[in-house]
Write a protein that holds these residues in place. Structure first.
Motif, PDB file in Angstrom:
ATOM      1  N   LEU A 132       0.820  -1.207   0.000  1.00  0.00           N
ATOM      2  CA  LEU A 132       0.000   0.000   0.000  1.00  0.00           C
ATOM      3  C   LEU A 132       0.856   1.261   0.000  1.00  0.00           C
ATOM      4  O   LEU A 132       0.494   2.268  -0.628  1.00  0.00           O
ATOM      5  CB  LEU A 132      -0.941  -0.011   1.204  1.00  0.00           C
ATOM      6  N   PHE A 183      -5.390   1.745   3.997  1.00  0.00           N
ATOM      7  CA  PHE A 183      -4.425   2.789   4.362  1.00  0.00           C
ATOM      8  C   PHE A 183      -4.595   3.202   5.821  1.00  0.00           C
ATOM      9  O   PHE A 183      -3.611   3.388   6.546  1.00  0.00           O
ATOM     10  CB  PHE A 183      -4.586   4.004   3.441  1.00  0.00           C
ATOM     11  N   GLY A 187       0.440   3.972  -2.860  1.00  0.00           N
ATOM     12  CA  GLY A 187       0.156   5.372  -2.575  1.00  0.00           C
ATOM     13  C   GLY A 187       1.108   6.312  -3.295  1.00  0.00           C
ATOM     14  O   GLY A 187       0.694   7.352  -3.834  1.00  0.00           O
ATOM     15  N   GLN A 188       2.386   5.947  -3.338  1.00  0.00           N
ATOM     16  CA  GLN A 188       3.367   6.761  -4.050  1.00  0.00           C
ATOM     17  C   GLN A 188       3.046   6.814  -5.542  1.00  0.00           C
ATOM     18  O   GLN A 188       3.153   7.871  -6.170  1.00  0.00           O
ATOM     19  CB  GLN A 188       4.771   6.197  -3.824  1.00  0.00           C
ATOM     20  N   LYS A 218      -8.605  10.848  -0.993  1.00  0.00           N
ATOM     21  CA  LYS A 218      -9.090  11.640   0.139  1.00  0.00           C
ATOM     22  C   LYS A 218     -10.499  12.154  -0.139  1.00  0.00           C
ATOM     23  O   LYS A 218     -10.763  12.700  -1.212  1.00  0.00           O
ATOM     24  CB  LYS A 218      -8.156  12.821   0.402  1.00  0.00           C
ATOM     25  N   LEU A 274      -3.300   8.789   3.192  1.00  0.00           N
ATOM     26  CA  LEU A 274      -4.113   8.529   2.008  1.00  0.00           C
ATOM     27  C   LEU A 274      -3.534   9.249   0.796  1.00  0.00           C
ATOM     28  O   LEU A 274      -3.160  10.430   0.896  1.00  0.00           O
ATOM     29  CB  LEU A 274      -5.542   9.014   2.224  1.00  0.00           C
ATOM     30  N   PRO A 275      -3.444   8.584  -0.353  1.00  0.00           N
ATOM     31  CA  PRO A 275      -3.087   9.304  -1.579  1.00  0.00           C
ATOM     32  C   PRO A 275      -4.111  10.411  -1.822  1.00  0.00           C
ATOM     33  O   PRO A 275      -5.281  10.292  -1.444  1.00  0.00           O
ATOM     34  CB  PRO A 275      -3.177   8.222  -2.668  1.00  0.00           C
ATOM     35  N   ARG A 314      -9.249   2.718   1.035  1.00  0.00           N
ATOM     36  CA  ARG A 314      -9.130   3.726   2.092  1.00  0.00           C
ATOM     37  C   ARG A 314      -8.984   3.062   3.457  1.00  0.00           C
ATOM     38  O   ARG A 314      -8.163   3.477   4.290  1.00  0.00           O
ATOM     39  CB  ARG A 314     -10.353   4.644   2.073  1.00  0.00           C
ATOM     40  N   ASN A 346      -0.006   9.108  -6.157  1.00  0.00           N
ATOM     41  CA  ASN A 346       0.328  10.519  -6.011  1.00  0.00           C
ATOM     42  C   ASN A 346       1.139  11.032  -7.194  1.00  0.00           C
ATOM     43  O   ASN A 346       1.031  12.204  -7.572  1.00  0.00           O
ATOM     44  CB  ASN A 346       1.095  10.750  -4.707  1.00  0.00           C
TER      45      ASN A 346
END
Length: 248
Positions: free
Chosen positions: A118, A152, A122-123, A164, A159-160, A149, A126
């Motif tokens: 995760l 995370f 997430g990286q 959100k 959260l990315p 969600r 983003n």
């Protein structure tokens, strides 16, 4: 003579890596831990007017149903997350070594566990999405997005940005399951429509598969990681094609 100071040109990530117009995503999950299953069983309450024997019978039936669908509980682990954008396809695997596996057109990132997977996911989100990138999936509103969600949050990861909750319109989301009802008289009133049904209606060929989403927890227990990732990739490719045809 003193040289004039020269400021180096800074190349930002968005300049070298344009964001995706859309990202099709799909998750596979394993069985929840036993304590979470037991907690879900305890939370079941029978109507107050039921007879004791009826309560006990239904309690046993409900317990069996909860065990059968333990992969849908909030505590169930995310085993993998496949993402296909208009630019690339990446499979994030949180089950360790895949063994021999050939997924043409896919990049596979293997990680030792759900948390590490995760964090990497997430990286990627983003770096490859912005506030107008469409998030796409089959039942993505009802399952994949809330499940992501929750994952995370469970691991206390940030959260990315695209995941959100936001005031106003929020991140664009296209759920191919609900959108299909705008293309079908036969299924417009159905609560849920399977991916196979939609693919068949649109004439999208699907490889013969001997597993379904319900088989994933068993495959995970048996260590059949490659089979899970292959199944996930097949579903994402079909969903991506359905999305393209719907939005053409």
């Amino acid at each position: 003579m003193i040289a004039t100071p020269h400021t180096a040109h800074v190349v930002t990530l968005t300049q070298t890596m344009p964001v995706a117009r859309f990202v099709v995503l799909d998750l596979e999950t394993g069985d929840a831990p036993e304590d979470a299953i037991q907690a879900a069983i305890r939370q079941w309450k029978a109507p107050s007017n039921w007879k004791p024997e009826t309560v006990e019978k239904n309690r046993a039936e409900q317990a069996e149903k909860i065990r059968e669908k333990a992969a849908l509980l909030d505590a169930s682990p995310i085993l993998c997350a496949g993402l296909r954008s208009d630019r690339e396809a990446v499979m994030f695997n949180g089950m360790g070594d895949t063994g021999p596996l050939d997924l043409p057109g896919w990049t596979i990132e293997s990680h030792p566990d759900e948390c590490a997977m995760l964090a990497a996911l997430g990286q990627w989100l983003n770096a490859h999405t912005d506030d107008v990138t469409a998030l796409v999936g089959h039942n993505v509103r009802g399952f994949d997005l809330p499940k992501l969600r929750g994952g995370f949050v469970r691991h206390r990861l940030p959260l990315p940005a695209c995941l959100k909750p936001r005031d106003g319109q929020g991140q664009p989301v296209t759920d191919t399951m609900s959108l299909f009802k705008s293309f079908s008289m036969e299924h417009r009133d159905d609560f849920a429509v399977s991916l196979d049904v939609v693919a068949t209606a649109f004439g999208i060929p699907r490889p013969k598969q001997y597993v379904s989403g319900a088989d994933v927890p068993r495959l995970h227990r048996e260590g059949q990681i490659a089979a899970i990732l292959t199944y996930n990739a097949i579903d994402i490719d079909a969903t991506a094609e359905i999305y393209r045809r719907m939005m053409a």
